[in-house]
Motif scaffolding. Structure first.
Motif, mmCIF file in Angstrom:
data_model
loop_
_atom_site.group_PDB
_atom_site.id
_atom_site.type_symbol
_atom_site.label_atom_id
_atom_site.label_comp_id
_atom_site.label_asym_id
_atom_site.label_seq_id
_atom_site.Cartn_x
_atom_site.Cartn_y
_atom_site.Cartn_z
ATOM 1 N N ILE A 138 13.922 28.906 -56.049
ATOM 2 C CA ILE A 138 13.621 30.122 -55.284
ATOM 3 C C ILE A 138 12.412 30.838 -55.873
ATOM 4 C CG2 ILE A 138 14.487 32.404 -54.658
ATOM 5 C CD1 ILE A 138 17.276 31.177 -54.483
ATOM 6 N N VAL A 139 12.380 30.962 -57.191
ATOM 7 C CA VAL A 139 11.238 31.613 -57.852
ATOM 8 C C VAL A 139 9.951 30.849 -57.583
ATOM 9 C CG1 VAL A 139 10.251 32.253 -60.085
ATOM 10 C CG2 VAL A 139 12.684 32.643 -59.640
ATOM 11 N N GLY A 140 10.031 29.524 -57.653
ATOM 12 C CA GLY A 140 8.849 28.712 -57.399
ATOM 13 C C GLY A 140 8.356 28.842 -55.973
ATOM 14 N N GLU A 141 9.277 28.877 -55.004
ATOM 15 C CA GLU A 141 8.876 29.015 -53.614
ATOM 16 C C GLU A 141 8.257 30.387 -53.345
ATOM 17 O OE1 GLU A 141 8.694 26.751 -51.355
ATOM 18 O OE2 GLU A 141 9.469 25.269 -52.775
ATOM 19 N N ILE A 142 8.769 31.425 -54.000
ATOM 20 C CA ILE A 142 8.179 32.757 -53.836
ATOM 21 C C ILE A 142 6.742 32.772 -54.368
ATOM 22 C CG2 ILE A 142 8.309 35.161 -54.601
ATOM 23 C CD1 ILE A 142 11.351 34.907 -54.538
ATOM 24 N N ALA A 143 6.538 32.118 -55.513
ATOM 25 C CA ALA A 143 5.188 32.042 -56.073
ATOM 26 C C ALA A 143 4.255 31.261 -55.148
ATOM 27 C CB ALA A 143 5.242 31.387 -57.457
ATOM 28 N N TYR B 64 -0.225 30.922 -51.061
ATOM 29 C CA TYR B 64 -0.749 30.500 -49.756
ATOM 30 C C TYR B 64 -1.306 31.666 -48.955
ATOM 31 C CZ TYR B 64 1.100 25.779 -50.208
ATOM 32 O OH TYR B 64 1.330 24.495 -50.613
ATOM 33 N N ALA B 65 -0.871 32.872 -49.254
ATOM 34 C CA ALA B 65 -1.373 34.038 -48.530
ATOM 35 C C ALA B 65 -2.790 34.412 -48.948
ATOM 36 C CB ALA B 65 -0.436 35.228 -48.754
ATOM 37 N N PHE B 66 -3.207 33.971 -50.145
ATOM 38 C CA PHE B 66 -4.505 34.389 -50.660
ATOM 39 C C PHE B 66 -5.490 33.239 -50.865
ATOM 40 C CE2 PHE B 66 -1.530 37.682 -51.957
ATOM 41 C CZ PHE B 66 -2.217 38.843 -51.629
ATOM 42 N N ALA B 67 -5.072 32.002 -50.639
ATOM 43 C CA ALA B 67 -5.957 30.863 -50.895
ATOM 44 C C ALA B 67 -5.668 29.764 -49.885
ATOM 45 C CB ALA B 67 -5.763 30.339 -52.319
ATOM 46 N N PRO B 68 -6.645 28.889 -49.602
ATOM 47 C CA PRO B 68 -6.413 27.788 -48.650
ATOM 48 C C PRO B 68 -5.423 26.775 -49.194
ATOM 49 C CG PRO B 68 -8.563 27.561 -49.704
ATOM 50 C CD PRO B 68 -8.030 28.906 -50.101
ATOM 51 N N ALA B 69 -4.723 26.123 -48.278
ATOM 52 C CA ALA B 69 -3.708 25.138 -48.674
ATOM 53 C C ALA B 69 -4.331 23.980 -49.435
ATOM 54 C CB ALA B 69 -2.973 24.628 -47.439
ATOM 55 N N LEU C 150 4.314 20.958 -42.164
ATOM 56 C CA LEU C 150 4.494 22.007 -41.166
ATOM 57 C C LEU C 150 4.969 23.306 -41.799
ATOM 58 C CD1 LEU C 150 6.199 20.019 -38.247
ATOM 59 C CD2 LEU C 150 3.776 20.559 -38.548
ATOM 60 N N SER C 151 5.840 23.193 -42.807
ATOM 61 C CA SER C 151 6.343 24.403 -43.463
ATOM 62 C C SER C 151 5.222 25.155 -44.173
ATOM 63 C CB SER C 151 7.457 24.043 -44.447
ATOM 64 O OG SER C 151 6.950 23.327 -45.557
ATOM 65 N N VAL C 152 4.286 24.425 -44.771
ATOM 66 C CA VAL C 152 3.175 25.083 -45.468
ATOM 67 C C VAL C 152 2.300 25.851 -44.484
ATOM 68 C CG1 VAL C 152 1.044 24.675 -46.736
ATOM 69 C CG2 VAL C 152 3.134 23.533 -47.433
ATOM 70 N N MET C 153 2.014 25.262 -43.319
ATOM 71 C CA MET C 153 1.210 25.970 -42.319
ATOM 72 C C MET C 153 1.921 27.238 -41.857
ATOM 73 S SD MET C 153 -1.483 24.103 -42.167
ATOM 74 C CE MET C 153 -1.157 23.792 -43.911
ATOM 75 N N SER C 154 3.232 27.152 -41.677
ATOM 76 C CA SER C 154 3.992 28.330 -41.251
ATOM 77 C C SER C 154 4.096 29.355 -42.373
ATOM 78 C CB SER C 154 5.387 27.903 -40.783
ATOM 79 O OG SER C 154 5.303 26.998 -39.716
ATOM 80 N N VAL C 155 4.267 28.874 -43.601
ATOM 81 C CA VAL C 155 4.320 29.794 -44.742
ATOM 82 C C VAL C 155 2.999 30.536 -44.890
ATOM 83 C CG1 VAL C 155 4.298 29.824 -47.267
ATOM 84 C CG2 VAL C 155 6.125 28.645 -46.064
ATOM 85 N N LYS C 156 1.903 29.837 -44.707
ATOM 86 C CA LYS C 156 0.603 30.483 -44.801
ATOM 87 C C LYS C 156 0.448 31.550 -43.729
ATOM 88 C CE LYS C 156 -4.301 29.559 -45.257
ATOM 89 N NZ LYS C 156 -4.336 30.367 -46.492
#
Length: 277
Positions: A2-7, A12-17, A126-132
């Motif tokens: 959970i901690v890793g996924e939050i990080a 992903y909000a501040f840098a390209p995938a 797909l999850s990474v694109m949605s997370v971003k």
């Protein structure tokens, strides 16, 4: 986790995938080392070399990653996600995942590692694109531009939840079935490759780079693939092939010769006993 996924979510909000995802190479080293120490899974010199190659390739990609694209609203992300190129990728991914889950995994899941890893990697892209997209929405909301009023934000949130649950489920099955030191790097390479492909299609990362940077990034991928191939192909080279020293092999050879001589003596004795008859 959970901690890793939050990080990861924050990154992903501040840098390209294409920049964030390759940094997951660190998990290969940690997973392989913990498997060696805690699970007593053998990690020989070629496994270590494979991990090093993965890190070198990831570093090459990071050093030549593109700049983050400026996005001002969630509808803008939704427009990128509904373009024909990414919609085609989305349909291909869903079709492949369903085929793997309902056809190949029941028959080959226990013997072919790519079945579980394929589902995890495809869904993960797909999850990474949605997370971003969701990370961008929260970042803009916290900066004073409310994005929670758009229904697209909640669609991305549902996709994230569904993909993460599916991804974790099949990743755990892969770890329960196969060697951890092999699952981690293969999953890393496939997940990273598909995530960067999805990012290139959706956010058009390579449109902001010159050919030299793109070729260098591809060389980094080749380096990662080489490390994973080395680790996968040498996973069974345990005590019999690598850890047996020359002196031990010589001692074993001497023991075999002695056993052969003893067997010959016993046969000659039996022949001598049968001769008077």
């Amino acid at each position: 986790m959970i901690v890793g996924e939050i990080a990861n979510f924050a990154a992903y909000a501040f840098a390209p995938a294409i920049l964030v995802t390759p940094l997951g190479a660190l998990s290969i080293i940690i997973s392989a080392a913990l498997a060696h120490v805690m699970l007593k899974e053998k990690l020989h010199i070629f496994g270590i070399l494979g991990c090093v190659l993965c890190v070198v390739g990831s570093t090459t990609i990071v050093l030549h990653a593109p700049q983050e694209r400026t996005i001002e609203s969630v509808p803008e992300v939704w427009h990128l996600a509904t373009e024909p190129g990414f919609l085609l990728y989305f349909v291909i991914v869903l079709t492949t995942v369903f085929v793997l889950i309902f056809h190949y995994i029941p028959q080959y899941g226990q013997t072919h590692i790519m079945c579980y890893i394929g589902v995890c990697s495809l869904v993960g892209s797909l999850s990474v694109m949605s997370v971003k997209a969701l990370g961008i929405a929260l970042k803009l909301t916290l900066s004073g531009i409310n994005q929670l009023i758009y229904p697209q934000t909640w669609v991305f949130a549902i996709v994230v939840a569904t993909c993460v649950i599916t991804q974790m489920n099949y990743l755990n099955k892969a770890l329960d079935t196969f060697n951890t030191a092999v699952v981690s790097p293969i999953y890393y390479v496939m997940f990273t490759s598909l995530t960067i492909l999805a990012s290139v299609i959706m956010f058009k990362d390579w449109d902001r780079q010159n050919p030299t940077q793109i070729v260098t990034e591809m060389c980094g991928f080749v380096t990662i693939l080489s490390g994973t191939f080395l680790l996968h192909k040498t996973k069974d080279m345990g005590d019999s092939g690598l850890s047996t020293s020359p002196s031990m092999r010589l001692l074993k050879h001497a023991d075999d010769e002695e056993a052969f001589m003893q067997e010959g003596i016993q046969l000659r004795k039996q022949d001598s006993l049968r001769l008077p008859l």
